[in-house]
Scaffold this active site. Structure first.
Site, PDB file in Angstrom:
ATOM      1  N   SER A 575      40.053  39.822  53.254  1.00  0.00           N
ATOM      2  CA  SER A 575      39.701  40.899  52.837  1.00  0.00           C
ATOM      3  C   SER A 575      39.512  42.469  53.216  1.00  0.00           C
ATOM      4  O   SER A 575      40.061  43.133  53.496  1.00  0.00           O
ATOM      5  CB  SER A 575      38.024  39.970  52.452  1.00  0.00           C
ATOM      6  OG  SER A 575      37.879  40.475  50.751  1.00  0.00           O
ATOM      7  N   ASP A 658      42.742  34.312  43.253  1.00  0.00           N
ATOM      8  CA  ASP A 658      42.491  35.209  44.034  1.00  0.00           C
ATOM      9  C   ASP A 658      41.423  35.909  42.960  1.00  0.00           C
ATOM     10  O   ASP A 658      42.296  37.318  42.052  1.00  0.00           O
ATOM     11  CB  ASP A 658      42.271  36.035  45.427  1.00  0.00           C
ATOM     12  CG  ASP A 658      41.278  36.940  45.898  1.00  0.00           C
ATOM     13  OD1 ASP A 658      40.168  36.577  45.362  1.00  0.00           O
ATOM     14  OD2 ASP A 658      42.127  37.129  47.383  1.00  0.00           O
ATOM     15  N   HIS A 691      40.264  33.057  46.246  1.00  0.00           N
ATOM     16  CA  HIS A 691      39.543  34.286  47.729  1.00  0.00           C
ATOM     17  C   HIS A 691      38.545  33.304  49.297  1.00  0.00           C
ATOM     18  O   HIS A 691      37.549  33.943  49.559  1.00  0.00           O
ATOM     19  CB  HIS A 691      38.301  35.074  47.230  1.00  0.00           C
ATOM     20  CG  HIS A 691      37.983  36.365  47.861  1.00  0.00           C
ATOM     21  ND1 HIS A 691      39.468  37.062  48.223  1.00  0.00           N
ATOM     22  CD2 HIS A 691      37.223  37.418  49.123  1.00  0.00           C
ATOM     23  CE1 HIS A 691      39.100  38.307  49.468  1.00  0.00           C
ATOM     24  NE2 HIS A 691      37.948  38.355  49.754  1.00  0.00           N
TER      25      HIS A 691
END
Length: 722
Positions: A575, A658, A691
């Site tokens: 991320s 995601d 995610h």
């Protein structure tokens, strides 16, 4: 509380100039790559699948693959894994996944039975069976118990790893979902999903939640923008809208202000203006007009929980209160009635914690009669407990932790006298303690698997960054290894959004990497929250380069100390951490041998256009503002890619589902890098993981098998016999 909280001038170093070449020239053709922007588009999926298949085939052909696969699967599917849980009405509730139940089991056992090596579990919901029944992967996302009717729960779920969630009401007595109970289905039969739509009980027949009931009820960050109150038996279309935030806000959410034992009618509502500023309100559901009353507290202060009639607030900025300056990072408590009053009338306010140079707030935990204040002192846990007597806070008592560098976690209900506490560190497996009403900690569960901590070393060291600031990092290695510059080393960091990286125990990392002679390093760079708000602000917005420079300082220190060398130094980050390692790749390619860029944020010029990107403006700056754009372009990894530079070998991962970081970021990076004949790239795209590493246990296991095979092969880790 369920509120989702997860001095400097930019110095343009020579390596930054070299990497830029001409970043005003677009490195890809937007028309040719437009198809990659559609997350689940047929052409994009085909493109990604071809590259994923190629990568999987290459990884499986590596000599390390089978041995790493065997070891990681033995860890993931081990029946001796730590049994985390929470105590509720005499039971310990636990969520469990193994090879036979990859989607997981929500189950419970009596507290007295939890002590045993093999507790007798009562399965409540089998998510694998539920997934088969529905025909989609259903992931467990949490539960909310109704205090007025303890046999009723709201079970939050998602399809795969999506952030969009839904819920269903569960009857604990009947062990089944409630027919015609609370479930967000329209009269047309459509199931309503929304990002992080956690429902809140008002009473046994009423809930508050934030659905996306109509198409326009989302913000520009793609979160729900409306709150509804919904009564049992009425059609969801008849639910009453309580509140709506402007589209430019991030989201709106609701939770109980106090425990139900004190008040079940008071609801705390937070309207997130941006990532760090909020409009907060109190709603009394007994008021027939449902009038919201605005809370009079600093807009960047956050509610951290409650105890009896008092609420805890964490300050992000200095607060001048009644001619006294309360320092940023302080925790204050005040009676809930003072929340609505003017500053001069907040007579109950008490400062419970003031940060120091090294000590910062971590979290507040509560039981029925006790408060636990957990802090990080130089990124290591410190805990005190206290209570409220005659409207006065008692003197804090230090909770002695069993060893140095301990990390403290807690799971509890605020109306229970007992709680489960977990203590661990990077080389000591988790031990679970029972906090009993006599205010004692009793060991209730130790790790059943074997790990000899005495054979490993955990140290905390420092590197000096470009401006003289000391950057701490934790290093783990096996006793007896030589610091000869040839140790395969994995360096991780995050450096953003105030996230604190602490040295938790990772069985995978220890048994697959460190046990085989590898070195593991965790860096606490600026941009994170390890040393409070100012540590974060030092790398926020146009100061972003600070985080990258801190990371380079730690990397250079590891090489200087002869722990490793560039050929053996690998870095990984997900991320925002994916942004970090990709910038490291483009600015300092000579420092590293391998890079894992996981669900990364990479297109910094267009990030607002994808996923939750609009919500990150206060973290990165706004690329639509010229001065912000000027600074962003200096480090933006996609814009600074070279098609001729030899970069370290890189693994890029993303996911179709995601909904925070759109797969466009990973896809376009792979698309461009694939045109560079001097750089070796691998690419993995998951269909379901969202995610995270996976939407179920098998998916997560495969992810880590691929990840560690990549690093072991690229960094020349010599595997011993498992």
């Amino acid at each position: 509380m369920k509120k989702i909280i997860c001095y400097f001038t930019i110095i343009l170093l020579t390596f930054g100039i070299d990497a830029m070449e001409d970043n005003n020239k677009q490195i890809y053709n937007p028309k040719e790559t437009k198809f990659l922007e559609e997350a689940a588009g047929a052409e994009a999926l085909k493109w990604a699948k071809e590259r994923t298949n190629k990568t999987e085939k290459a990884l499986q052909a590596m000599q390390e693959y089978k041995r790493i696969k065997k070891e990681i699967e033995s860890i993931f599917y081990d029946q001796r894994k730590t049994l985390y849980g929470v105590i509720r009405k005499g039971y310990v509730y636990n969520f469990w996944m193994d090879d036979k139940n990859p989607q997981g089991l929500w189950r419970r056992t009596l507290v007295d039975n939890y002590y045993k090596d093999k507790p007798n579990w009562e399965v409540l919901i089998d998510f694998d069976k539920l997934s088969k029944k529905i025909g989609k992967k259903v992931a467990y996302r949490g539960v909310s118990n109704c205090v007025q009717n303890p046999n009723r729960y709201l079970i939050s779920m998602s399809f795969g790893g999506k952030d969009e969630m839904f819920f269903r009401e569960w009857d604990l007595e009947k062990k089944d979902f409630v027919k015609n109970g609370f479930e967000p289905i329209t009269s047309c039969g459509k199931l309503l999903e929304g990002k992080f739509t956690y429902p809140t009980w008002v009473n046994k027949d009423t809930i508050i939640f934030n659905p996306v009931l109509y198409k326009d009820e989302i913000t520009s960050s793609l979160y729900p923008n409306s709150l509804y109150i919904w009564k049992r038996g009425e059609a969801i279309e008849k639910a009453r809208k309580l509140f709506e935030v402007p589209k430019e806000y991030i989201r709106v959410s609701a939770d109980k202000l106090l425990s139900d034992a004190i008040s079940s009618s008071l609801i705390f509502i937070s309207a997130d203006k941006d990532f760090y500023n909020y409009d907060n309100y109190i709603l009394d559901t007994q008021d027939k007009n449902f009038k919201l009353q605005k809370i009079n507290m600093p807009s960047d202060a956050t509610l951290q929980g409650s105890f009896k009639e008092y609420v805890f607030w964490l300050l992000r900025s200095d607060w001048k209160f009644k001619n006294h300056n309360i320092k940023a990072g302080s925790l204050v408590a005040l009676h809930f009635t003072d929340l609505l009053k003017a500053e001069s009338d907040k007579t109950s306010l008490k400062i419970l914690f003031t940060p120091t140079e090294n000590e910062v707030f971590n979290f507040i935990g509560t039981t029925k009669d006790r408060v636990f204040l957990a802090t990080y002192d130089n990124v290591v846990s410190k805990v005190v407990t206290f209570t409220l007597e005659n409207e006065q806070w008692t003197k804090p008592v230090i909770l002695k932790l069993p060893y140095q560098n301990a990390i403290f976690r807690m799971s509890s209900y605020e109306d229970e006298e007992e709680a489960l506490i977990t203590i661990e560190n990077a080389i000591v497996p988790p031990t679970i303690y029972l906090w009993v009403k006599t205010h004692e900690l009793k060991v209730i569960r130790k790790a059943l698997y074997s790990f000899d901590s005495e054979n490993y070393v955990l140290e905390q060291k420092e590197a000096t960054s470009f401006d003289g600031v000391k950057i701490p990092y934790f290093i783990v290695y096996k006793k007896g290894i030589k610091f000869d510059g040839k140790n395969p080393t994995l360096l991780e960091a995050y450096g953003g959004f105030q996230v604190i990286n602490s040295p938790y125990f990772s069985r995978i990392k220890n048994e697959v990497w460190v046990k085989n002679g590898g070195v593991s390093v965790l860096a606490n760079i600026r941009g994170g929250g390890e040393f409070g708000p100012e540590w974060h602000k030092a790398a926020q917005g146009i100061k972003r380069q600070t985080a990258f420079n801190d990371f380079f300082a730690v990397s250079e220190e590891l090489i200087k100390q002869n722990i490793t060398s560039p050929e053996y130094l690998g870095i990984k980050g997900g991320s925002n951490g994916g942004l970090l390692v990709s910038v490291a790749m483009t600015q300092r390619p000579e420092l590293f041998g391998a890079i894992a860029c996981e669900v990364p944020i990479l297109d910094m010029i267009r990030y607002k256009e994808f996923g939750a990107g609009n919500s990150w403006v206060t973290e990165y700056g706004d690329p639509e503002i010229p001065n912000d754009l000027l600074h962003i372009k200096k480090y933006a990894p996609l814009e600074n890619l070279s098609l001729t530079q030899k970069y370290p070998t890189v693994l890029i991962t993303d996911s179709v589902l995601d909904q925070r970081v759109h797969p466009w970021h990973g896809r376009i990076f792979e698309y461009v890098l694939a045109q560079n004949p001097n750089t070796k790239t691998y690419f993995l795209e998951s269909r379901d993981s969202g995610h995270s590493s996976g939407s179920d246990l098998k998916e997560s296991a495969n992810y880590f098998i691929n990840l560690y095979t990549f690093f072991a092969n690229t960094l020349k880790l010599k595997l011993i016999k498992f």
